[in-house]
Motif scaffolding. Structure first.
Motif, PDB file in Angstrom:
ATOM      1  N   HIS A   1     -29.935 -20.365 -51.981  1.00  0.00           N
ATOM      2  CA  HIS A   1     -30.379 -20.119 -53.352  1.00  0.00           C
ATOM      3  C   HIS A   1     -31.345 -21.196 -53.840  1.00  0.00           C
ATOM      4  O   HIS A   1     -32.034 -20.995 -54.836  1.00  0.00           O
ATOM      5  CB  HIS A   1     -29.181 -20.066 -54.292  1.00  0.00           C
ATOM      6  CG  HIS A   1     -28.219 -18.973 -53.950  1.00  0.00           C
ATOM      7  ND1 HIS A   1     -27.054 -18.786 -54.629  1.00  0.00           N
ATOM      8  CD2 HIS A   1     -28.240 -18.003 -53.003  1.00  0.00           C
ATOM      9  CE1 HIS A   1     -26.395 -17.761 -54.121  1.00  0.00           C
ATOM     10  NE2 HIS A   1     -27.091 -17.279 -53.139  1.00  0.00           N
ATOM     11  N   LYS A   2     -31.397 -22.298 -53.143  1.00  0.00           N
ATOM     12  CA  LYS A   2     -32.226 -23.443 -53.530  1.00  0.00           C
ATOM     13  C   LYS A   2     -33.665 -23.011 -53.820  1.00  0.00           C
ATOM     14  O   LYS A   2     -34.317 -22.374 -52.996  1.00  0.00           O
ATOM     15  CB  LYS A   2     -32.207 -24.458 -52.380  1.00  0.00           C
ATOM     16  CG  LYS A   2     -33.023 -25.683 -52.606  1.00  0.00           C
ATOM     17  CD  LYS A   2     -32.883 -26.595 -51.386  1.00  0.00           C
ATOM     18  CE  LYS A   2     -33.678 -27.843 -51.546  1.00  0.00           C
ATOM     19  NZ  LYS A   2     -33.476 -28.756 -50.416  1.00  0.00           N
ATOM     20  N   ASN A   3     -34.141 -23.340 -55.031  1.00  0.00           N
ATOM     21  CA  ASN A   3     -35.512 -23.045 -55.457  1.00  0.00           C
ATOM     22  C   ASN A   3     -35.854 -21.562 -55.445  1.00  0.00           C
ATOM     23  O   ASN A   3     -37.025 -21.203 -55.343  1.00  0.00           O
ATOM     24  CB  ASN A   3     -36.536 -23.800 -54.601  1.00  0.00           C
ATOM     25  CG  ASN A   3     -36.498 -25.284 -54.830  1.00  0.00           C
ATOM     26  OD1 ASN A   3     -36.267 -25.754 -55.932  1.00  0.00           O
ATOM     27  ND2 ASN A   3     -36.707 -26.043 -53.766  1.00  0.00           N
ATOM     28  N   ARG A   4     -34.847 -20.696 -55.537  1.00  0.00           N
ATOM     29  CA  ARG A   4     -35.093 -19.257 -55.531  1.00  0.00           C
ATOM     30  C   ARG A   4     -34.497 -18.614 -56.773  1.00  0.00           C
ATOM     31  O   ARG A   4     -33.526 -19.089 -57.340  1.00  0.00           O
ATOM     32  CB  ARG A   4     -34.462 -18.603 -54.304  1.00  0.00           C
ATOM     33  CG  ARG A   4     -35.172 -18.948 -53.031  1.00  0.00           C
ATOM     34  CD  ARG A   4     -34.628 -18.127 -51.903  1.00  0.00           C
ATOM     35  NE  ARG A   4     -35.462 -18.330 -50.718  1.00  0.00           N
ATOM     36  CZ  ARG A   4     -35.075 -18.020 -49.516  1.00  0.00           C
ATOM     37  NH1 ARG A   4     -33.901 -17.460 -49.304  1.00  0.00           N
ATOM     38  NH2 ARG A   4     -35.876 -18.229 -48.492  1.00  0.00           N
ATOM     39  N   THR A   5     -35.073 -17.485 -57.144  1.00  0.00           N
ATOM     40  CA  THR A   5     -34.541 -16.686 -58.245  1.00  0.00           C
ATOM     41  C   THR A   5     -33.525 -15.699 -57.669  1.00  0.00           C
ATOM     42  O   THR A   5     -33.539 -15.426 -56.458  1.00  0.00           O
ATOM     43  CB  THR A   5     -35.661 -15.893 -58.942  1.00  0.00           C
ATOM     44  OG1 THR A   5     -36.140 -14.883 -58.045  1.00  0.00           O
ATOM     45  CG2 THR A   5     -36.799 -16.799 -59.392  1.00  0.00           C
ATOM     46  N   PRO A   6     -32.661 -15.135 -58.518  1.00  0.00           N
ATOM     47  CA  PRO A   6     -31.748 -14.112 -58.017  1.00  0.00           C
ATOM     48  C   PRO A   6     -32.480 -12.934 -57.365  1.00  0.00           C
ATOM     49  O   PRO A   6     -32.034 -12.398 -56.353  1.00  0.00           O
ATOM     50  CB  PRO A   6     -31.000 -13.658 -59.276  1.00  0.00           C
ATOM     51  CG  PRO A   6     -31.053 -14.845 -60.187  1.00  0.00           C
ATOM     52  CD  PRO A   6     -32.387 -15.483 -59.914  1.00  0.00           C
TER      53      PRO A   6
END
Length: 122
Positions: A105-110
């Motif tokens: 999930h690091k640096n990402r949007t859902p």
């Protein structure tokens, strides 16, 4: 009176546990749905396991919950922190060949996380 972080953690724990009705009851008026979890993830990412792995409230109810959260201020385009260690791991059997998909999930949007999982499933 509970601190804002304690309220956030309680609401997000109920969300991760898959209890949509309890989330709605426990969420105070004006709750800030842009608060990242204590591990740095956007609140909508807490629904990913329930959508992908069909746990907790299950995919249909999780999508209903996501729609409600978005109507309350959660954003599907909110990025996780660069320190976020959360990930979604999905095991499946495609053409009788066991496969594993893991998406950090690091640096990402859902939306980026779920899109990556769906892309890798193909």
């Amino acid at each position: 009176m509970s601190s804002p972080a304690a309220v956030r953690d309680s609401v997000y724990a109920l969300l991760a546990a898959g209890d949509f009705e309890a989330v709605k009851r426990a969420t105070p008026a004006g709750f800030d749905w842009t608060q990242l979890s204590h591990r740095g993830a956007p609140p909508l990412t807490l629904l990913l396991d329930q959508i992908v792995l069909k746990t907790g409230m299950g995919p249909a109810r999780a999508v209903e919950c996501a729609k409600w959260m978005i109507s309350q201020g959660a954003s599907p385009t909110q990025f996780a922190d660069s320190d976020c260690s959360d990930s979604t791991t999905f095991f499946f059997d495609y053409n009788q060949k066991e496969s594993t998909i893991e998406c950090t999930h690091k640096n990402r949007t859902p939306i980026e996380v779920i899109t990556q999982i769906l892309k890798e499933m193909k």
